[in-house]
Scaffold this motif. Structure first.
Motif, PDB file in Angstrom:
ATOM      1  N   ASP A 285       0.812  -1.257  -0.355  1.00 43.20           N
ATOM      2  CA  ASP A 285       0.019  -0.010  -0.228  1.00 43.20           C
ATOM      3  C   ASP A 285       1.442   1.383   0.363  1.00 43.20           C
ATOM      4  O   ASP A 285       0.526   2.338  -0.157  1.00 43.20           O
ATOM      5  CB  ASP A 285      -1.346  -0.425   1.118  1.00 43.20           C
ATOM      6  CG  ASP A 285      -1.977  -1.470   1.441  1.00 43.20           C
ATOM      7  OD1 ASP A 285      -1.969  -1.857   0.031  1.00 43.20           O
ATOM      8  OD2 ASP A 285      -2.646  -1.764   2.116  1.00 43.20           O
ATOM      9  N   ILE A 296      -8.736   3.479  -4.801  1.00 48.07           N
ATOM     10  CA  ILE A 296      -7.668   2.390  -3.105  1.00 48.07           C
ATOM     11  C   ILE A 296      -8.094   4.314  -1.950  1.00 48.07           C
ATOM     12  O   ILE A 296      -8.392   3.755  -1.712  1.00 48.07           O
ATOM     13  CB  ILE A 296      -6.404   2.200  -3.901  1.00 48.07           C
ATOM     14  CG1 ILE A 296      -6.235   1.322  -4.514  1.00 48.07           C
ATOM     15  CG2 ILE A 296      -6.054   1.981  -2.401  1.00 48.07           C
ATOM     16  CD1 ILE A 296      -5.159   0.620  -4.923  1.00 48.07           C
ATOM     17  N   GLN A 297      -7.955   5.235  -2.835  1.00 42.88           N
ATOM     18  CA  GLN A 297      -7.846   6.062  -1.724  1.00 42.88           C
ATOM     19  C   GLN A 297      -8.953   6.187  -1.407  1.00 42.88           C
ATOM     20  O   GLN A 297      -9.359   6.521  -0.126  1.00 42.88           O
ATOM     21  CB  GLN A 297      -7.549   7.732  -1.878  1.00 42.88           C
ATOM     22  CG  GLN A 297      -5.867   7.938  -2.761  1.00 42.88           C
ATOM     23  CD  GLN A 297      -5.117   7.355  -1.598  1.00 42.88           C
ATOM     24  OE1 GLN A 297      -5.085   7.849   0.021  1.00 42.88           O
ATOM     25  NE2 GLN A 297      -3.816   6.894  -1.534  1.00 42.88           N
ATOM     26  N   LEU A 299     -11.095   3.655  -0.729  1.00 42.03           N
ATOM     27  CA  LEU A 299     -11.538   2.581   0.373  1.00 42.03           C
ATOM     28  C   LEU A 299     -11.112   2.726   1.477  1.00 42.03           C
ATOM     29  O   LEU A 299     -11.352   2.483   2.405  1.00 42.03           O
ATOM     30  CB  LEU A 299     -11.245   1.583  -1.124  1.00 42.03           C
ATOM     31  CG  LEU A 299     -11.792   0.983  -2.241  1.00 42.03           C
ATOM     32  CD1 LEU A 299     -10.866  -0.341  -3.164  1.00 42.03           C
ATOM     33  CD2 LEU A 299     -13.356   1.109  -1.745  1.00 42.03           C
ATOM     34  N   ARG A 300     -10.290   3.231   1.688  1.00 39.13           N
ATOM     35  CA  ARG A 300      -8.952   4.008   2.518  1.00 39.13           C
ATOM     36  C   ARG A 300      -9.565   4.672   3.713  1.00 39.13           C
ATOM     37  O   ARG A 300     -10.004   4.544   4.640  1.00 39.13           O
ATOM     38  CB  ARG A 300      -8.120   4.474   2.193  1.00 39.13           C
ATOM     39  CG  ARG A 300      -5.943   3.604   1.237  1.00 39.13           C
ATOM     40  CD  ARG A 300      -6.623   2.551   2.799  1.00 39.13           C
ATOM     41  NE  ARG A 300      -5.195   1.243   1.816  1.00 39.13           N
ATOM     42  CZ  ARG A 300      -4.810   0.440   2.039  1.00 39.13           C
ATOM     43  NH1 ARG A 300      -5.560  -0.164   3.285  1.00 39.13           N
ATOM     44  NH2 ARG A 300      -3.880  -0.670   1.549  1.00 39.13           N
ATOM     45  N   GLU A 303     -12.498   3.111   4.782  1.00 39.64           N
ATOM     46  CA  GLU A 303     -12.033   1.871   6.451  1.00 39.64           C
ATOM     47  C   GLU A 303     -11.723   2.364   7.472  1.00 39.64           C
ATOM     48  O   GLU A 303     -12.151   2.083   8.070  1.00 39.64           O
ATOM     49  CB  GLU A 303     -10.476   1.368   5.525  1.00 39.64           C
ATOM     50  CG  GLU A 303     -10.104   0.375   6.690  1.00 39.64           C
ATOM     51  CD  GLU A 303      -8.544  -0.456   5.839  1.00 39.64           C
ATOM     52  OE1 GLU A 303      -8.074  -1.531   6.849  1.00 39.64           O
ATOM     53  OE2 GLU A 303      -8.066   0.182   5.165  1.00 39.64           O
ATOM     54  N   ARG A 335     -11.893  -4.719   3.077  1.00 38.87           N
ATOM     55  CA  ARG A 335     -10.305  -4.719   2.469  1.00 38.87           C
ATOM     56  C   ARG A 335     -10.012  -5.644   1.613  1.00 38.87           C
ATOM     57  O   ARG A 335      -8.807  -5.765   1.408  1.00 38.87           O
ATOM     58  CB  ARG A 335      -9.939  -5.367   3.773  1.00 38.87           C
ATOM     59  CG  ARG A 335      -9.328  -3.837   5.396  1.00 38.87           C
ATOM     60  CD  ARG A 335      -8.926  -4.615   6.477  1.00 38.87           C
ATOM     61  NE  ARG A 335      -8.564  -3.692   7.657  1.00 38.87           N
ATOM     62  CZ  ARG A 335      -8.172  -3.901   8.586  1.00 38.87           C
ATOM     63  NH1 ARG A 335      -7.980  -5.160   9.530  1.00 38.87           N
ATOM     64  NH2 ARG A 335      -8.111  -2.433   9.615  1.00 38.87           N
ATOM     65  N   LYS A 337     -10.607  -6.003  -1.069  1.00 36.77           N
ATOM     66  CA  LYS A 337     -11.171  -4.972  -2.441  1.00 36.77           C
ATOM     67  C   LYS A 337     -10.444  -4.321  -2.365  1.00 36.77           C
ATOM     68  O   LYS A 337      -9.830  -4.008  -3.582  1.00 36.77           O
ATOM     69  CB  LYS A 337     -12.461  -4.717  -2.134  1.00 36.77           C
ATOM     70  CG  LYS A 337     -14.045  -4.139  -2.809  1.00 36.77           C
ATOM     71  CD  LYS A 337     -15.168  -3.865  -1.883  1.00 36.77           C
ATOM     72  CE  LYS A 337     -16.827  -4.453  -2.413  1.00 36.77           C
ATOM     73  NZ  LYS A 337     -17.366  -3.732  -2.201  1.00 36.77           N
ATOM     74  N   ILE A 338      -9.441  -3.747  -1.242  1.00 38.01           N
ATOM     75  CA  ILE A 338      -8.150  -2.177  -1.028  1.00 38.01           C
ATOM     76  C   ILE A 338      -7.321  -3.790  -1.939  1.00 38.01           C
ATOM     77  O   ILE A 338      -6.267  -3.313  -2.385  1.00 38.01           O
ATOM     78  CB  ILE A 338      -8.126  -1.920  -0.160  1.00 38.01           C
ATOM     79  CG1 ILE A 338      -9.080  -1.383   0.294  1.00 38.01           C
ATOM     80  CG2 ILE A 338      -7.088  -1.731   0.646  1.00 38.01           C
ATOM     81  CD1 ILE A 338      -8.737  -1.150   0.844  1.00 38.01           C
ATOM     82  N   GLU A 341      -7.755  -4.006  -5.660  1.00 36.52           N
ATOM     83  CA  GLU A 341      -7.219  -3.102  -6.536  1.00 36.52           C
ATOM     84  C   GLU A 341      -5.423  -3.029  -6.104  1.00 36.52           C
ATOM     85  O   GLU A 341      -4.980  -2.685  -7.663  1.00 36.52           O
ATOM     86  CB  GLU A 341      -7.413  -1.657  -5.852  1.00 36.52           C
ATOM     87  CG  GLU A 341      -8.462  -1.828  -6.112  1.00 36.52           C
ATOM     88  CD  GLU A 341      -9.532  -2.050  -7.558  1.00 36.52           C
ATOM     89  OE1 GLU A 341      -8.757  -1.000  -8.419  1.00 36.52           O
ATOM     90  OE2 GLU A 341     -10.427  -2.326  -7.875  1.00 36.52           O
TER      91      GLU A 341
END
Length: 728
Positions: A285, A296-297, A299-300, A303, A335, A337-338, A341
């Motif tokens: 990451d 990804i940002q 999804l973060r 999270e 997580r 999914k992250i 990606e």
């Protein structure tokens, strides 16, 4: 030391005159010489290269070695002969010894060395010399060398330190000639430098002319070869040629290849970063590609929101609450999914690297193909450029030689000597040799030095006693008196003491009588007078001392104890055959042998003769014994207040040591400036070994005037310095 010099002043002056007079005569005979001086300034030459207009590091610069070299040039034989020819010095007697008349001194020395004055039978045999015959040319060269050497012997060339100035000094018997010679030497030296410069320039110009012709041919050949090669390969000239298509494509592909390689390197670095994170078990990451992905940002961010809600729910509901269980399930799905990606990002980076590498390889293949094509076409151009460079180099070298040739041709007309006369020689005002004052001063100094050294040497070798201090140092005894030498005119010495009672001679005996009276004991009656060697004045001192004691109304007896050579009877003017010898052998009484001195009114006991007759040289001498002497002296002591005993020298006769045994006091005479010191030491030692009662020393026959002049620091000097005090 001052006294020693004063005593030897006449010897010092004699040595000085002995050296000074011949020196003055020599200075009167010698011909004076005059010296004229000229100065030359040496200037630096050109530093340009012979071929190129730049500084030549191999050309010698003007330094101390170069100045010394120029000094040697000034004294060279060719230069000297040119001056001799110019001034006609070969016909000058000063420089040509054959033309000079021999001096009287030279003729005398030649005759002396030739030994013509010796008888023929005394002359040494001379070996026969074989002299080879010389040709007229050889004799001329020898004569020329002799004249040149004599000329150079009168020339002195000196280079001044830390400067470029050379001084030329010429010496001659004529002051005008000396100035002409010095000026002519420097003038011919400058002329010689000019001629040397012209010759060097001519040599360089001739060599350049020959070299230019060869270079011109080389340029023509090189240009023709380049032109012929261009025509054979259908090549353009450098001024007409422009870039070809192959060259443009090669340049473009080179640029693209550089860019492709840079892009490949960047993508490879990104891939290496991802692989390194995976290999080190770190999170992918943190990779820059992952961080730049917007999905990804987001999804973060989701999270982070779920984590915050789970934290709040854990505080409110507890760990087993359904709400928290649902949030945990959502977090796990998010997580996943992250991670999916992130994996896509890594795969994308690897694909990009492969694509970039493939593009780079394609460009490299194209570039290699183009290079092979251009290599075959460029070989002709390379050869052409090589031929053109050769032609250009030959052309430039030719131009340089041509420019130098023209410049040297112009400089040949304006050549410089690189030296100039700084100060011409003037006619000297006075002679430079001989330096009369300096020579006379040196001779005086040497003369005085040699004289002083000789005086001290003679004084060291002279072993005579000259002062009371020396007598006291040698014997260890006090000096009672110094008896001056009697005057030559005025009768005998004994009569002078009586006739002139206020003279220095009579005062010396009064001084001796006073010293004996004050230093001795009252019962000391017998006073013995002796010395080291004969002729020291013992009899005179004994007689005069006895007469001095008689003046004090004492009963005085004078005894002549010299049985070998009696002399007192002549001074008293009596001639008797009987004396102390008869008293000793008992054949006479004192009344029989003692006589009266009519002049001094003293009693006198002569030596006498064996048998009462006149002695002969071969007659035996009576041997003295202490017993007989004691008997006689005991008998005489009872009759007299003072007994003066005259004895022979200690070193001559052994009787003196026997007689010393009956004496109450012994006076030891030392003749001034005559008796050797070693003789005095030996005599005193013999008396001391015989246990004699030594009282003191008397210096006899002192020349008071010489003593005063010599500066001896004792009281005897006042007899000479203050002689007017005494009535002579």
């Amino acid at each position: 030391m001052r006294g020693v010099l004063w005593r030897g002043k006449y010897l010092i002056f004699a040595i000085v005159l002995l050296l000074l007079i011949p020196t003055l005569l020599y200075l009167q005979q010698i011909t004076p010489l005059y010296t004229a001086t000229a100065e030359v300034l040496i200037e630096g030459g050109e530093n340009g290269d012979t071929l190129l207009d730049r500084t030549n590091p191999y050309r010698p610069r003007l330094n101390e070695v170069a100045i010394m070299t120029e000094s040697e040039v000034l004294t060279s034989t060719p230069l000297a002969w040119r001056v001799i020819e110019k001034l006609g010095l070969a016909n000058d007697p000063e420089y040509n010894p054959k033309l000079r008349k021999p001096s009287a001194f030279g003729m005398f020395m030649a005759d002396l060395m030739a030994l013509e004055w010796l008888p023929e039978e005394w002359r040494p045999a001379r070996p026969v010399e074989v002299i080879p015959e010389l040709s007229p040319d050889a004799r001329e060269r020898i004569e020329k060398a002799r004249i040149v050497n004599r000329f150079l012997g009168r020339v002195d060339v000196r280079a001044s330190r830390r400067s470029y100035v050379i001084t030329v000094a010429a010496t001659s018997e004529s002051r005008e000639k000396a100035a002409r010679v010095a000026n002519m030497i420097v003038e011919f030296y400058i002329l010689d430098r000019l001629e040397a410069g012209f010759q060097e320039t001519r040599r360089v110009t001739g060599w350049l002319s020959e070299r230019l012709e060869g270079l011109r041919r080389d340029v023509a050949v090189a240009e023709a070869a380049a032109e012929q090669y261009r025509m054979m390969n259908n090549l353009r000239r450098n001024s007409d040629r422009s870039g070809t298509v192959n060259e443009q494509q090669l340049s473009e592909i080179n640029s693209r290849l550089v860019i492709a390689r840079a892009d490949l390197a960047q993508k490879q670095a990104r891939l290496d970063q991802v692989r390194a994170l995976i290999r080190q078990r770190g999170t992918v990451d943190t990779s820059s590609d992952v961080l730049q992905s917007q999905l990804i940002q987001r999804l973060r961010e989701q999270e982070v929101t779920l984590l915050r809600e789970m934290s709040d729910g854990a505080k409110t509901f507890g760990e087993r609450h359904p709400r928290l269980i649902a949030l945990r399930a959502d977090l796990t799905e998010l997580r996943a999914k992250i991670a999916l990606e992130v994996e896509k990002v890594g795969t994308s980076v690897a694909n990009e690297v492969e694509v970039a590498a493939a593009g780079t390889r394609t460009l490299e293949r194209e570039l290699a193909s183009l290079r092979r094509t251009n290599d075959s076409a460029g070989e002709a151009e390379i050869r052409l450029r090589e031929l053109e460079r050769d032609a250009e180099t030959s052309r430039e070298l030719y131009q340089s030689f041509l420019a130098r040739f023209k410049r040297d041709a112009e400089q040949d007309r304006i050549q410089r000597a690189n030296a100039r006369i700084l100060s011409p020689a003037e006619i000297p005002g006075g002679p430079s040799a001989p330096r009369s004052m300096l020579i006379v001063a040196a001779v005086l100094l040497v003369g005085f030095g040699a004289g002083i050294a000789l005086v001290f040497l003679l004084d060291h070798l002279d072993n005579a006693v000259r002062s009371t201090h020396e007598a006291e140092d040698i014997t260890g005894l006090p000096v009672f008196a110094s008896v001056p030498v009697a005057r030559r005119r005025g009768g005998t010495a004994e009569s002078q003491v009586l006739k002139r009672p206020r003279s220095g001679l009579a005062d010396a005996f009064r001084t001796l009588r006073t010293a004996l009276t004050l230093s001795g004991a009252p019962d000391d009656k017998v006073i013995m007078v002796t010395s080291s060697v004969p002729e020291e004045g013992k009899s005179f001192v004994a007689l005069s001392l006895a007469r001095q004691f008689k003046r004090t109304d004492e009963r005085v007896l004078l005894i002549d104890g010299d049985l070998h050579r009696p002399r007192l009877h002549k001074a008293v003017n009596v001639d008797v055959a009987r004396g102390i010898m008869q008293l000793l052998n008992g054949s006479a009484t004192p009344e029989d042998v003692i006589v009266r001195d009519a002049v001094g009114e003293i009693d006198f006991l002569p030596a006498g003769r064996l048998g009462g007759e006149k002695q002969k040289p071969g007659d035996p001498v009576m041997d003295l014994t202490p017993e007989a002497l004691d008997r006689v002296m005991e008998m005489l002591r009872a009759r007299y207040d003072r007994i003066i005993l005259d004895t022979p020298p200690v070193l001559a006769v052994a009787d003196t040591r026997v007689l010393a045994g009956v004496a109450d006091r012994v006076i030891y005479l030392v003749r001034w400036n005559s008796t050797p010191r070693e003789a005095v030491r030996t005599g005193v030692r013999l008396l001391r070994d015989a246990r004699a009662k030594l009282a003191g020393i008397v210096l006899s026959r002192v020349d008071t005037r010489r003593h005063a002049r010599y500066g001896y620091s004792d009281y005897t000097q006042y007899y000479g310095r203050y002689g007017g005090y005494y009535q002579e």
